[in-house]
Structures are given as C-alpha cells and as structure tokens.
Design a protein around this motif. Sequence first.
Motif, PDB file in Angstrom:
ATOM      1  N   THR A  61       7.990   9.907  -9.067  1.00 14.34           N
ATOM      2  CA  THR A  61       8.305   8.587  -8.530  1.00 14.34           C
ATOM      3  C   THR A  61       8.831   8.702  -7.107  1.00 14.34           C
ATOM      4  N   VAL A  62       8.261   7.930  -6.197  1.00 10.62           N
ATOM      5  CA  VAL A  62       8.744   7.911  -4.818  1.00 10.62           C
ATOM      6  C   VAL A  62       9.831   6.854  -4.664  1.00 10.62           C
ATOM      7  N   THR A  63      10.549   6.915  -3.552  1.00 13.98           N
ATOM      8  CA  THR A  63      11.640   5.988  -3.291  1.00 13.98           C
ATOM      9  C   THR A  63      11.294   5.078  -2.116  1.00 13.98           C
ATOM     10  N   ASP A  64      12.346   4.473  -1.570  1.00 12.90           N
ATOM     11  CA  ASP A  64      12.162   3.595  -0.413  1.00 12.90           C
ATOM     12  C   ASP A  64      11.555   4.313   0.775  1.00 12.90           C
ATOM     13  N   ASP A  65      11.726   5.628   0.881  1.00  7.44           N
ATOM     14  CA  ASP A  65      11.141   6.380   1.998  1.00  7.44           C
ATOM     15  C   ASP A  65       9.630   6.151   2.069  1.00  7.44           C
ATOM     16  N   THR A  66       8.954   6.422   0.965  1.00 10.71           N
ATOM     17  CA  THR A  66       7.503   6.269   0.920  1.00 10.71           C
ATOM     18  C   THR A  66       7.098   4.804   0.861  1.00 10.71           C
ATOM     19  N   GLU A  67       7.853   4.009   0.112  1.00  6.46           N
ATOM     20  CA  GLU A  67       7.484   2.596  -0.037  1.00  6.46           C
ATOM     21  C   GLU A  67       7.539   1.861   1.296  1.00  6.46           C
ATOM     22  N   MET A  68       8.531   2.145   2.127  1.00  5.63           N
ATOM     23  CA  MET A  68       8.610   1.486   3.430  1.00  5.63           C
ATOM     24  C   MET A  68       7.580   2.043   4.406  1.00  5.63           C
ATOM     25  N   ALA A  69       7.276   3.342   4.295  1.00  6.24           N
ATOM     26  CA  ALA A  69       6.189   3.900   5.100  1.00  6.24           C
ATOM     27  C   ALA A  69       4.869   3.225   4.737  1.00  6.24           C
ATOM     28  N   LEU A  70       4.679   2.941   3.464  1.00  9.63           N
ATOM     29  CA  LEU A  70       3.480   2.221   3.036  1.00  9.63           C
ATOM     30  C   LEU A  70       3.441   0.814   3.624  1.00  9.63           C
ATOM     31  N   CYS A  71       4.580   0.131   3.670  1.00  9.06           N
ATOM     32  CA  CYS A  71       4.619  -1.195   4.300  1.00  9.06           C
ATOM     33  C   CYS A  71       4.117  -1.115   5.742  1.00  9.06           C
ATOM     34  N   ILE A  72       4.588  -0.113   6.472  1.00  8.83           N
ATOM     35  CA  ILE A  72       4.185   0.039   7.870  1.00  8.83           C
ATOM     36  C   ILE A  72       2.715   0.403   7.973  1.00  8.83           C
ATOM     37  N   ALA A  73       2.266   1.345   7.163  1.00 11.42           N
ATOM     38  CA  ALA A  73       0.867   1.776   7.228  1.00 11.42           C
ATOM     39  C   ALA A  73      -0.082   0.627   6.903  1.00 11.42           C
ATOM     40  N   ARG A  74       0.229  -0.130   5.869  1.00 10.32           N
ATOM     41  CA  ARG A  74      -0.620  -1.268   5.502  1.00 10.32           C
ATOM     42  C   ARG A  74      -0.648  -2.304   6.621  1.00 10.32           C
ATOM     43  N   SER A  75       0.498  -2.534   7.235  1.00 12.78           N
ATOM     44  CA  SER A  75       0.561  -3.497   8.329  1.00 12.78           C
ATOM     45  C   SER A  75      -0.255  -3.026   9.525  1.00 12.78           C
ATOM     46  N   LEU A  76      -0.137  -1.771   9.897  1.00 13.51           N
ATOM     47  CA  LEU A  76      -0.880  -1.237  11.034  1.00 13.51           C
ATOM     48  C   LEU A  76      -2.382  -1.412  10.846  1.00 13.51           C
ATOM     49  N   VAL A  77      -2.849  -1.147   9.639  1.00 14.30           N
ATOM     50  CA  VAL A  77      -4.283  -1.281   9.360  1.00 14.30           C
ATOM     51  C   VAL A  77      -4.687  -2.749   9.361  1.00 14.30           C
ATOM     52  N   ALA A  78      -3.893  -3.589   8.700  1.00 13.57           N
ATOM     53  CA  ALA A  78      -4.246  -5.011   8.582  1.00 13.57           C
ATOM     54  C   ALA A  78      -4.201  -5.729   9.920  1.00 13.57           C
ATOM     55  N   ARG A  79      -3.264  -5.332  10.789  1.00 12.41           N
ATOM     56  CA  ARG A  79      -3.048  -6.029  12.051  1.00 12.41           C
ATOM     57  C   ARG A  79      -3.616  -5.292  13.251  1.00 12.41           C
ATOM     58  N   ASP A  80      -4.316  -4.200  12.997  1.00 15.81           N
ATOM     59  CA  ASP A  80      -4.928  -3.409  14.077  1.00 15.81           C
ATOM     60  C   ASP A  80      -3.881  -2.962  15.087  1.00 15.81           C
ATOM     61  N   GLY A  81      -2.754  -2.487  14.587  1.00 13.05           N
ATOM     62  CA  GLY A  81      -1.684  -2.017  15.442  1.00 13.05           C
ATOM     63  C   GLY A  81      -0.349  -2.566  15.000  1.00 13.05           C
ATOM     64  N   PHE A  82       0.692  -2.263  15.768  1.00 11.30           N
ATOM     65  CA  PHE A  82       2.054  -2.629  15.402  1.00 11.30           C
ATOM     66  C   PHE A  82       2.308  -4.102  15.665  1.00 11.30           C
ATOM     67  N   ASP A  83       2.638  -4.812  14.603  1.00 12.47           N
ATOM     68  CA  ASP A  83       2.993  -6.224  14.663  1.00 12.47           C
ATOM     69  C   ASP A  83       4.352  -6.353  13.989  1.00 12.47           C
ATOM     70  N   TRP A  94       9.032  -6.591   0.101  1.00  8.16           N
ATOM     71  CA  TRP A  94       9.363  -5.361  -0.623  1.00  8.16           C
ATOM     72  C   TRP A  94      10.760  -5.446  -1.226  1.00  8.16           C
ATOM     73  N   LEU A  95      11.734  -5.873  -0.436  1.00 11.42           N
ATOM     74  CA  LEU A  95      13.096  -5.966  -0.951  1.00 11.42           C
ATOM     75  C   LEU A  95      13.196  -7.029  -2.038  1.00 11.42           C
ATOM     76  N   ASP A  96      12.491  -8.129  -1.868  1.00 11.41           N
ATOM     77  CA  ASP A  96      12.528  -9.192  -2.873  1.00 11.41           C
ATOM     78  C   ASP A  96      11.923  -8.753  -4.200  1.00 11.41           C
ATOM     79  N   ALA A  97      11.066  -7.719  -4.157  1.00 14.96           N
ATOM     80  CA  ALA A  97      10.466  -7.211  -5.392  1.00 14.96           C
ATOM     81  C   ALA A  97      11.428  -6.343  -6.189  1.00 14.96           C
ATOM     82  N   GLY A  98      12.598  -6.022  -5.622  1.00 12.85           N
ATOM     83  CA  GLY A  98      13.639  -5.314  -6.365  1.00 12.85           C
ATOM     84  C   GLY A  98      13.467  -3.808  -6.456  1.00 12.85           C
ATOM     85  N   PRO A  99      13.320  -3.098  -5.327  1.00 12.45           N
ATOM     86  CA  PRO A  99      13.226  -1.637  -5.396  1.00 12.45           C
ATOM     87  C   PRO A  99      14.503  -1.026  -5.969  1.00 12.45           C
ATOM     88  N   PHE A 100      14.376   0.124  -6.627  1.00  9.54           N
ATOM     89  CA  PHE A 100      15.554   0.739  -7.237  1.00  9.54           C
ATOM     90  C   PHE A 100      16.414   1.463  -6.217  1.00  9.54           C
TER      91      PHE A 100
END
Length: 319
Positions: A61-83, A94-100
Amino acid sequence: MSDADPDDATTDRAAGALLGLACGDALGRPVEFETPASIQAEHGRVTEMLGHGTHGQPAGTVTDDTEMALCIARSLVARDGFDPDDVAERFVAWLDAGPFDVGLMTRDAIDELRDGTPPGEAGQAVWERRSEGSNAGNGSLMRCAPHALAYHLDGRLVEVSRESSAITHADPRCAWGCAALNIVLSGLVAGDDPALAANGVVLSINEGDAVREVVAGIKRAVEGDGGPDPEDLSASGYVLDTLETGLYHGLTAPDAETAIVRAVNMGDDADTVGAVTGAVAGARFGASALPERWLEAIDEADELRSLAGELLALEPARP
C-alpha cells in the motif's frame, strides 16, 4: 519513432523514477516513525513489502507520497503541462476522499484551497502561521518527481518545481529542494552519470545556499572526495534532511534495491525518505532494475508506468 522520441533506455529510466518512488513509499510505510533498533528487533532488515505496521494497511500500500505524485502526473497529462488550479482541485478531491495519511502542512494548505485561497497563496498563508522548526517539511519534495519527466527538456523545470511546491509548502527550502531534486532526476533520466546529474543543481539554481550546500556534498560523495558520513544522515521530516539522505542513498548505492532498503531501514520518516531515494535510484537504474516482487505488490504500478511514458512525451504548452 521520430528522432525526438525518447529511446527505450530513457523511457525505462523515466518509469523508474515514478515506480521507484512508489516502491520506496510502500516499503517504508509499515515502519514509518520506528527507530532502526525497533525495525531490527521486529523485522531484522526490511527487504519485502510488509502488511499492517504503521497505518495498518495491506502489503504494497502506498501513502500520500505516491497518491499526491499521481495527482500531479494526471494533471500534467490532462492539462498538457503545469496548471496550478487543476493541481489544487485534484488535491482537494484527494483529501476529501479521506486518505489514511496526510501531512499537517499539506492538510492546512488544502483546507485553504477548499476555502477559495488561490494556489499561489495557500502554502504561503500556512507557512506564515507556522514557527521555525515546523514550516519546512518534506511534503512537497515527496511528490514532485512527475515535473522532472514532463519538463525534462524544458528550461521551466526550476520555475515549475518551485511553484508546485508552493501550493502547500512555500518555504524557500522546500521550493528549492523540489527544484534541486527535479534537476537531478531530469539529468538521470537523460542518462547522465550521478556526479554530472548532481552538478546540474549547482549550475542551475541561483539562490538557496542551503540546497546548494547539500547537493555539493552529494557531488563530493559521488566523486569520492569526502561528502556526508552515512552515520550522520537523518531520516527526519525536515526537507533538507530528506533531500540529502535520498540523494545520498540514490546516487551512491550499487543498485536500486540496495538504495531503497538502506533508506527505509533508517526508520523515522521511512516512507518519504524511501520515496525520494526510490525516485532517484529508479531514475538512475531504470524500472527494469526494480525488484519485480515489489512492483507486483503495488496496485498503482501499471498506471505509474503508463503516466511516465506520457509525461516524457509531453511538450508542455506555454502559459
């Protein structure tokens, strides 16, 4: 494949950065906050994905380290760069989903975002409320690696790394720490040797003496001219401790597995020190060098591998 397309080795190193991050995170998660002595007493030496332990989660199980990196990676791909607005929205969801697991500064900054504070001001507001000693954590360093892939051929890497950090962690040590780590990761993904990748930080940043001193020490160690004593390294949550320790293990170990195991068995902030070490070692040796038994235990491994390829192929749009 065009001449501009990344070759197989570059793609492998890019995937290694994200998968190594997840491996270090998941391997370290069960022993976070433990001491080396308590880890030794209970586990001997942690080399396998463990269940339960800190946070009581299944093995891999990964923690917030990987989960937040995933948020950034998904955003970069979806928005064609940093938005930053899109990243902020993803952090709130992500926080509203209740990470442990979520850091204190991160939670406070995301609460600011939810209340309407702009991304460029949320981390600053939290930083200004906190006293020295509790204002320069590693919560942005742990998640910043996707920028090193998306901006690996782009002069905006330093700027983007700092701006992304400031969404939650505005302290200059955090912002420049992210820039320093991403310069190293970018160089390693490009195939630079460890000394050259570390030297890229000294050549690329124009302020932040503390960061320059840390990475100069890593460069000396890689070149065999002194450098930090491994016994003096710290696995605390202070951003410059995590940066120095992660770079040291990631750049000096003989292979990726050894780097991550050494970092995790230091205990303390084991998941984040493991994640930063894993990103460095993965970018240095490639995803193909990471233990398959670890990757098989991580549910997010396939998505991370896919995102790495997409990030590497990006040509980020200009604002």
